[in-house]
Motif scaffolding. Structure first.
Motif, PDB file in Angstrom:
ATOM      1  N   SER B   2      46.481  37.839  36.961  1.00  0.00           N
ATOM      2  CA  SER B   2      46.263  37.973  36.025  1.00  0.00           C
ATOM      3  C   SER B   2      45.112  37.108  35.960  1.00  0.00           C
ATOM      4  O   SER B   2      44.266  37.353  36.737  1.00  0.00           O
ATOM      5  N   ILE B   3      44.925  36.338  34.970  1.00  0.00           N
ATOM      6  CA  ILE B   3      44.154  35.301  34.611  1.00  0.00           C
ATOM      7  C   ILE B   3      43.845  34.655  35.772  1.00  0.00           C
ATOM      8  O   ILE B   3      42.400  33.926  35.839  1.00  0.00           O
ATOM      9  N   LYS B   4      44.242  33.654  36.051  1.00  0.00           N
ATOM     10  CA  LYS B   4      44.650  32.965  36.951  1.00  0.00           C
ATOM     11  C   LYS B   4      44.198  33.302  38.168  1.00  0.00           C
ATOM     12  O   LYS B   4      43.243  32.711  39.254  1.00  0.00           O
ATOM     13  N   ASP B   5      44.115  35.125  38.788  1.00  0.00           N
ATOM     14  CA  ASP B   5      44.215  35.217  39.765  1.00  0.00           C
ATOM     15  C   ASP B   5      42.702  35.356  39.339  1.00  0.00           C
ATOM     16  O   ASP B   5      41.675  35.455  40.820  1.00  0.00           O
ATOM     17  N   ILE B   6      42.297  35.746  38.915  1.00  0.00           N
ATOM     18  CA  ILE B   6      40.669  35.995  38.523  1.00  0.00           C
ATOM     19  C   ILE B   6      40.070  34.611  38.328  1.00  0.00           C
ATOM     20  O   ILE B   6      38.808  34.996  39.942  1.00  0.00           O
ATOM     21  N   VAL B   7      40.276  33.808  38.209  1.00  0.00           N
ATOM     22  CA  VAL B   7      39.543  32.463  37.908  1.00  0.00           C
ATOM     23  C   VAL B   7      39.731  32.609  39.850  1.00  0.00           C
ATOM     24  O   VAL B   7      38.350  32.215  40.420  1.00  0.00           O
ATOM     25  N   LYS B   8      40.425  32.417  41.116  1.00  0.00           N
ATOM     26  CA  LYS B   8      40.385  32.382  41.923  1.00  0.00           C
ATOM     27  C   LYS B   8      39.672  33.181  42.786  1.00  0.00           C
ATOM     28  O   LYS B   8      38.536  32.423  43.347  1.00  0.00           O
ATOM     29  N   SER B   9      39.841  34.223  42.621  1.00  0.00           N
ATOM     30  CA  SER B   9      38.520  34.948  42.951  1.00  0.00           C
ATOM     31  C   SER B   9      37.141  35.494  42.729  1.00  0.00           C
ATOM     32  O   SER B   9      36.399  35.262  43.001  1.00  0.00           O
ATOM     33  N   LEU B  10      36.598  34.083  41.232  1.00  0.00           N
ATOM     34  CA  LEU B  10      35.392  34.512  41.043  1.00  0.00           C
ATOM     35  C   LEU B  10      35.166  32.707  41.698  1.00  0.00           C
ATOM     36  O   LEU B  10      33.785  32.908  41.886  1.00  0.00           O
ATOM     37  N   GLU B  11      35.906  32.152  42.093  1.00  0.00           N
ATOM     38  CA  GLU B  11      35.309  31.316  42.398  1.00  0.00           C
ATOM     39  C   GLU B  11      35.193  30.958  43.884  1.00  0.00           C
ATOM     40  O   GLU B  11      34.613  30.130  43.999  1.00  0.00           O
ATOM     41  N   LYS B  12      35.495  32.237  44.884  1.00  0.00           N
ATOM     42  CA  LYS B  12      35.224  32.966  45.984  1.00  0.00           C
ATOM     43  C   LYS B  12      33.683  33.320  45.921  1.00  0.00           C
ATOM     44  O   LYS B  12      33.816  32.702  47.544  1.00  0.00           O
ATOM     45  N   LEU B  13      33.446  33.388  44.800  1.00  0.00           N
ATOM     46  CA  LEU B  13      31.308  34.285  45.008  1.00  0.00           C
ATOM     47  C   LEU B  13      30.712  33.302  45.597  1.00  0.00           C
ATOM     48  O   LEU B  13      30.728  32.065  45.358  1.00  0.00           O
TER      49      LEU B  13
END
Lengths: 230, 137
Positions: B2-13
């Motif tokens: 989901s869009i929210k999961d994408i944000v989460k994974s981007l934030e970890k980078l």
């Protein structure tokens, strides 16, 4: 007219009012139904194909069995003839003649199953191609729809926040200005940094009592004491 | 994802995956959920990410019809066609009356790929505006 042509005609036709659907929701439903139907057709055809191929294999086995029997009995008939027992040979020959129509029938059945299997395979292939085509069209329709909706959501968001989308030239100018500010700041920081390293050296020298005369409370007191003593 | 999961994974980078840019995220509600990604220093031209059944679409809007000098319109469109292949990873498009650059990604893309796409798309959008600003009012 193909569905895609309809979409592009709609897009070109200037159906660009906010909230106006470019893609007819009904068209998507129809396409989705067609995909489902095609998938059901393929599942059914594959099931039929499995059955027909199983029967084809059964026929093949039966043909093998009958052929082996014929060969076997022909051998027996030969043996009987060799032994001069014409009567037995005739009986064996009769037996063979009852097997042969069975064999012919099985071969006919097998041919018919093979043909049926080939037709089904062709049907599956054709339906799969059709399905792929429908899916591709569906993807294009849905993507067009998504992008339209996303764009209108973004526009609405701008309207709701009372901010206006800036023109591209203004945006670029501001971004360039910010980059320049950043570069200037970086440069200023570098200058400041080198100045700081100068002053820190001075501080160290001062501490070591090197460089310009330093006056501290202690040295002042020493001086006064020295005067008093004099 | 989901869009929210994408944000989460981007934030970890790590920051270097984002080529040093800080990303600011805003989810725009609507019929179609859209993620607005603002790159620090480039807030005026954000990248929008939306998810379809088959792909992730990253879009940056460039300008609308009203910003184009009428006499330059054909030249501008020809230039877009000429640049479409040389421009890395992004393509020109038009949505309604808005011109845009976009890139499509597989739904299985890694966060690194998405971050790379976002930075490249932002670079391309700024370059495109820079190169074509003569066609604009």
């Amino acid at each position: 007219m193909s569905l895609l042509k309809k979409i592009f005609t709609a897009v070109r036709g200037g159906a660009r009012e906010a909230g106006e659907a470019i893609v007819d929701a009904n068209a998507i439903r129809i396409l989705e139904q067609e995909v489902k139907d095609a998938e059901a057709h393929i599942a059914k055809a594959k099931q039929d194909l499995t059955m027909v191929m199983a029967k084809e294999m059964q026929s093949s086995r039966e043909i093998e069995r009958l052929k082996k029997q014929v060969t076997e009995y022909e051998g027996y008939a030969m043996e009987a003839l060799n032994k001069g027992d014409e009567g037995l040979a005739t009986e064996i020959a009769e037996k063979i003649s009852t097997i042969e129509p069975d064999l012919a029938m099985q071969e006919e059945t097998k041919t018919s199953f093979s043909a049926h299997a080939a037709r089904l395979k062709e049907l599956v292939k054709k339906t799969e191609r059709q399905l792929a085509e429908h899916k591709r069209q569906l993807v294009m329709v849905k993507t067009t729809d998504s992008v339209q909706k996303a764009t209108s959501a973004i526009s609405d968001n701008f309207t709701n926040s009372n901010s206006k989308m800036m023109s591209a030239s203004d945006s670029l100018q501001r971004i360039k200005q910010k980059q320049k500010d950043f570069d200037d700041k970086l440069q200023a920081a570098e200058i400041l940094d080198s100045e700081n390293s100068d002053t820190s050296l001075e501080a160290k020298m001062k501490q070591a009592g090197i460089g310009e005369n330093t006056s501290s409370a202690n040295s002042v007191l020493e001086r006064i004491k020295a005067k008093k003593g004099a | 994802m989901s869009i929210k999961d994408i944000v989460k994974s981007l934030e970890k980078l790590d920051s270097d995956v984002r080529e040093g840019f800080d990303f600011d995220y805003q989810i725009i509600p609507g019929n179609e959920e859209v993620l607005q990604i603002s790159l620090q220093g480039r807030e005026e031209i954000p990248v929008y990410l939306t998810e379809t059944d088959t792909q992730l679409l990253c879009i940056s809007y460039l300008w609308d019809e009203s910003e184009i000098k009428p006499e330059s319109r054909t030249n501008m469109i020809e230039m877009m066609l000429d640049m479409n292949i040389p421009m890395p990873l992004s393509s020109f498009s038009r949505i309604g009356d808005k011109y845009a650059v976009f890139g499509a990604l597989s739904l299985n893309s890694s966060a690194e790929d998405i971050a790379h796409e976002i930075v490249i798309l932002s670079d391309n959008a700024i370059d495109a505006i820079d190169v074509m600003s003569d066609f604009l009012k």
